[in-house]
Write a protein that holds these residues in place. Structure first.
Motif, PDB file in Angstrom:
ATOM      1  N   ASP A   1     141.867 112.813 192.963  1.00  0.00           N
ATOM      2  CA  ASP A   1     142.661 113.261 191.826  1.00  0.00           C
ATOM      3  C   ASP A   1     141.690 113.670 190.728  1.00  0.00           C
ATOM      4  OD1 ASP A   1     145.141 113.551 190.309  1.00  0.00           O
ATOM      5  OD2 ASP A   1     144.401 111.856 189.126  1.00  0.00           O
ATOM      6  N   GLY A   2     141.720 114.943 190.360  1.00  0.00           N
ATOM      7  CA  GLY A   2     140.734 115.456 189.420  1.00  0.00           C
ATOM      8  C   GLY A   2     139.640 116.242 190.110  1.00  0.00           C
TER       9      GLY A   2
ATOM     10  N   VAL B   1     135.386 111.992 185.731  1.00  0.00           N
ATOM     11  CA  VAL B   1     136.778 111.530 185.662  1.00  0.00           C
ATOM     12  C   VAL B   1     137.550 112.065 186.867  1.00  0.00           C
ATOM     13  CG1 VAL B   1     138.865 111.385 184.266  1.00  0.00           C
ATOM     14  CG2 VAL B   1     136.625 111.480 183.151  1.00  0.00           C
ATOM     15  N   TRP B   2     137.431 111.365 187.985  1.00  0.00           N
ATOM     16  CA  TRP B   2     138.180 111.668 189.203  1.00  0.00           C
ATOM     17  C   TRP B   2     138.341 110.359 189.969  1.00  0.00           C
ATOM     18  CZ3 TRP B   2     135.400 110.423 193.576  1.00  0.00           C
ATOM     19  CH2 TRP B   2     134.009 110.370 193.442  1.00  0.00           C
TER      20      TRP B   2
ATOM     21  N   TYR C   1     148.605 108.384 165.065  1.00  0.00           N
ATOM     22  CA  TYR C   1     147.369 108.019 164.363  1.00  0.00           C
ATOM     23  C   TYR C   1     146.194 108.807 164.921  1.00  0.00           C
ATOM     24  CZ  TYR C   1     143.207 105.281 163.262  1.00  0.00           C
ATOM     25  OH  TYR C   1     141.962 104.898 162.865  1.00  0.00           O
ATOM     26  N   ARG C   2     146.142 108.925 166.243  1.00  0.00           N
ATOM     27  CA  ARG C   2     145.067 109.673 166.886  1.00  0.00           C
ATOM     28  C   ARG C   2     145.563 110.219 168.208  1.00  0.00           C
ATOM     29  NH1 ARG C   2     140.200 106.182 167.168  1.00  0.00           N
ATOM     30  NH2 ARG C   2     139.742 107.041 165.102  1.00  0.00           N
ATOM     31  N   ALA C   3     145.175 111.456 168.525  1.00  0.00           N
ATOM     32  CA  ALA C   3     145.564 112.081 169.793  1.00  0.00           C
ATOM     33  C   ALA C   3     144.311 112.544 170.524  1.00  0.00           C
ATOM     34  CB  ALA C   3     146.495 113.256 169.557  1.00  0.00           C
ATOM     35  N   ARG C   4     144.276 112.270 171.816  1.00  0.00           N
ATOM     36  CA  ARG C   4     143.166 112.684 172.660  1.00  0.00           C
ATOM     37  C   ARG C   4     143.721 113.214 173.979  1.00  0.00           C
ATOM     38  NH1 ARG C   4     141.076 112.318 168.499  1.00  0.00           N
ATOM     39  NH2 ARG C   4     139.153 111.242 167.891  1.00  0.00           N
ATOM     40  N   GLY C   5     142.887 113.903 174.752  1.00  0.00           N
ATOM     41  CA  GLY C   5     143.320 114.442 176.033  1.00  0.00           C
ATOM     42  C   GLY C   5     142.415 113.981 177.159  1.00  0.00           C
ATOM     43  N   PHE C   6     142.698 112.824 177.721  1.00  0.00           N
ATOM     44  CA  PHE C   6     141.840 112.265 178.772  1.00  0.00           C
ATOM     45  C   PHE C   6     142.182 112.819 180.159  1.00  0.00           C
ATOM     46  CE2 PHE C   6     141.815 109.097 175.364  1.00  0.00           C
ATOM     47  CZ  PHE C   6     140.458 109.025 175.127  1.00  0.00           C
ATOM     48  N   GLY C   7     143.442 113.093 180.424  1.00  0.00           N
ATOM     49  CA  GLY C   7     143.832 113.798 181.629  1.00  0.00           C
ATOM     50  C   GLY C   7     143.885 112.988 182.909  1.00  0.00           C
TER      51      GLY C   7
END
Length: 258
Positions: free
Chosen positions: A90-91, A101-102, A182-188
């Motif tokens: 996956d990834g 990140v897989w 408060y905070r946004a991120r894109g880890f996926g």
């Protein structure tokens, strides 16, 4: 449920070890050939060989079960109510670009009960998560739990954009939701949901365009960690094309995304 889920979880962890032994050397040595599937997603021999090795183990040690994998489809006992669902990598896009990140996703599902065992193994991150129904969720051997953050403006959230959000006319809603946090991120991919299970992220909204092999394993881990896992419409399922995980306290914020 007439099944020893602890034994199945132990078997799933064995499968993860087999998978890591195949996929990680390919990643570390950058020694693979890249092909493209009809849907314009990447695939390598690492994907195919990892799934083949898992399938061989399942067919040998769980011959009464079926197996559905991303690369080779349905094999084994196709009529069984028990089915292993596998995403060998996956990834893959991250894998081929050298981004660690897989993960290999391994789940055992039942036709009535859904996913009951989940293993998520990310060897390039040296991380592994696992869970089984009624047995809790674990991150690298430590029991993990979702957060207790109850307010969006205090929450860390993750949103994975895809063109499916544009087609649904909801990209603006995603942006508004991120602005309210408060905070946004894109880890996926799998990682965002594992961070929810660990309590590091409070709400994760995945891409539109997913498949059961993307979701079955992570669903078990999130739920056993005390979280909520649904599609974007709020239905508890791993069979639809979207996924949202949360600590449960923030899940109502996806109401406008259905």
């Amino acid at each position: 449920m007439d099944r020893d889920l602890a034994a199945d979880l132990a078997f799933g962890l064995e499968l993860a070890k087999v998978a890591d032994g195949i996929s990680l050397p390919y990643y570390d040595q950058r020694s693979f050939n890249l092909d493209w599937k009809a849907n314009r997603t990447e695939v390598t021999e690492a994907d195919r060989e990892t799934e083949s090795a898992i399938s061989a183990q399942v067919l040998a040690q769980r011959p009464s079960d079926g197996l559905f994998g991303e690369e080779h489809g349905l094999v084994g006992n196709t009529g069984s109510p028990w089915r292993w669902i596998i995403d060998p990598i996956d990834g893959t896009s991250n894998f081929v670009r050298g981004i660690p990140v897989w993960a290999t996703l391994i789940a055992l599902t039942h036709v009535e009960h859904g996913p009951v065992v989940g293993v998520v193994s990310a060897p390039a991150l040296t991380r592994r998560w696992w869970a089984a129904s009624g047995l809790g969720a674990f991150a690298d051997g430590r029991e993990c739990h979702v957060s207790t953050v109850g307010q969006l403006d205090e929450a860390q959230i993750c949103v994975t954009y895809s063109s499916g959000w544009d087609e649904a006319g909801l990209t603006g809603d995603l942006v508004a939701l991120q602005r309210g946090a408060y905070r946004a991120r894109g880890f996926g991919d799998f990682w965002q949901h594992m961070l929810v299970a660990e309590g590091a992220i409070d709400l994760a909204i995945d891409a539109i365009g997913l498949a059961p092999y993307d979701l079955a394993a992570v669903m078990v881990v999130v739920e056993e960690a005390g979280g909520t896992f649904t599609d974007r419409h709020g239905e508890r399922t791993y069979l639809n094309d979207s996924a949202v995980s949360s600590n449960g306290l923030l899940h109502h914020h996806i109401a406008g995304l259905g």
